[in-house]
Design an enzyme around this catalytic site. Structure first.
Site, PDB file in Angstrom:
ATOM      1  N   SER A  58       0.793  -1.232   0.000  1.00 14.33           N
ATOM      2  CA  SER A  58       0.000   0.000   0.000  1.00 14.33           C
ATOM      3  C   SER A  58       0.824   1.279   0.000  1.00 14.33           C
ATOM      4  O   SER A  58       0.291   2.355  -0.290  1.00 14.33           O
ATOM      5  CB  SER A  58      -0.952   0.016   1.203  1.00 14.33           C
ATOM      6  OG  SER A  58      -0.238   0.156   2.411  1.00 14.33           O
ATOM      7  N   LYS A  66       0.608   4.710   6.823  1.00 13.62           N
ATOM      8  CA  LYS A  66       0.017   5.530   5.766  1.00 13.62           C
ATOM      9  C   LYS A  66       0.647   6.920   5.790  1.00 13.62           C
ATOM     10  O   LYS A  66       1.379   7.283   6.699  1.00 13.62           O
ATOM     11  CB  LYS A  66      -1.503   5.673   5.960  1.00 13.62           C
ATOM     12  CG  LYS A  66      -2.277   4.357   6.022  1.00 13.62           C
ATOM     13  CD  LYS A  66      -2.277   3.581   4.719  1.00 13.62           C
ATOM     14  CE  LYS A  66      -3.011   2.249   4.864  1.00 13.62           C
ATOM     15  NZ  LYS A  66      -2.848   1.395   3.665  1.00 13.62           N
TER      16      LYS A  66
END
Length: 238
Positions: free
Chosen positions: A77, A122
């Site tokens: 990701s 993230k």
């Protein structure tokens, strides 16, 4: 009678006694300094070797708990910057003394109750008060009315987002996205979940500052400059 000779002789004879006294004191201090460790080493199976190992382990546990913690990248990701199996060092002191996460920071956080029962990594896209929209006419992310060029870290071929959104980030929360937008479960996917896809700042474990492994990829992770020109949230709607 030569009194000067007697004084000189008496002065000379006093120096060895002082020297012996100082030596005895220093020796006692040295012995007392190691007395406790000697007693502990005698009590611990394996003696000094085991004691040394235990001290090192305690240091590492304390360092990992309060200063920096290694974190293994579990998914794609955050590619291309972070790949599966990379290990990053998470700076746990980055936000401990009044500092707040900034747009562009890569953070590790506890997603329990919001994303899932796991730790996630993230990039911070919006902070408390921000108005985050995707996308503008050129397909770019927009924060507080300013378009952001994320091309320096987005996965090649990815757009800012294939899912449109228009959110206001509550105070004390963060809006986070992965760099591999087409393969990242992030704030966009949890807009209908508790918290509206936002993560409380208090659930941030720390800032990812270094790629520590593989050793050939040892790299300092710096804050993305793409968000530097985003205006403060207070002036976003003025």
């Amino acid at each position: 009678m030569n009194t000067e000779a007697r004084h000189t002789e008496r002065d000379r004879s006093s120096h060895p006694a002082e020297s012996v006294e100082n030596t005895d004191t220093e020796g006692a201090e040295g012995r007392s300094r190691f007395a406790l460790s000697d007693r502990v080493a005698e009590w611990v199976p394996g003696g000094r070797i085991t004691l040394t190992v235990l001290v090192c382990l305690l240091f590492l546990v304390g360092f990992s708990t309060f200063v920096a913690q290694p974190f293994e990248i579990p998914s794609s990701s955050m590619e291309p910057g972070l790949r599966i199996g990379d290990r990053v060092l998470v700076n746990k002191l980055a936000y401990r003394f009044g500092a707040e996460p900034q747009r562009g920071d890569i953070v590790v956080f506890d997603g329990t109750g919001y994303f899932g029962n796991a730790d996630y990594v993230k990039r911070v896209v919006g902070v408390g008060g921000d108005h985050v929209v995707c996308c503008d006419k050129k397909g770019r992310l927009e924060v507080n009315g300013r378009s952001v060029d994320e091309s320096t870290f987005l996965h090649p071929g990815d757009s800012a987002s294939e899912v449109p959104f228009d959110v206001e980030v509550p105070a004390g929360s963060l809006f986070l996205l992965g760099d591999h937008r087409s393969d990242s479960s992030d704030s966009r996917d949890h807009l209908g979940s508790p918290g509206g896809g936002m993560i409380p700042v208090g659930d941030v474990i720390g800032r990812a500052d270094w790629i520590a492994w593989p050793s050939d990829d040892w790299t300092r992770l710096r804050r993305a400059g793409a968000y530097a020109r985003v205006p403060a949230a207070d002036g976003a709607h003025g």
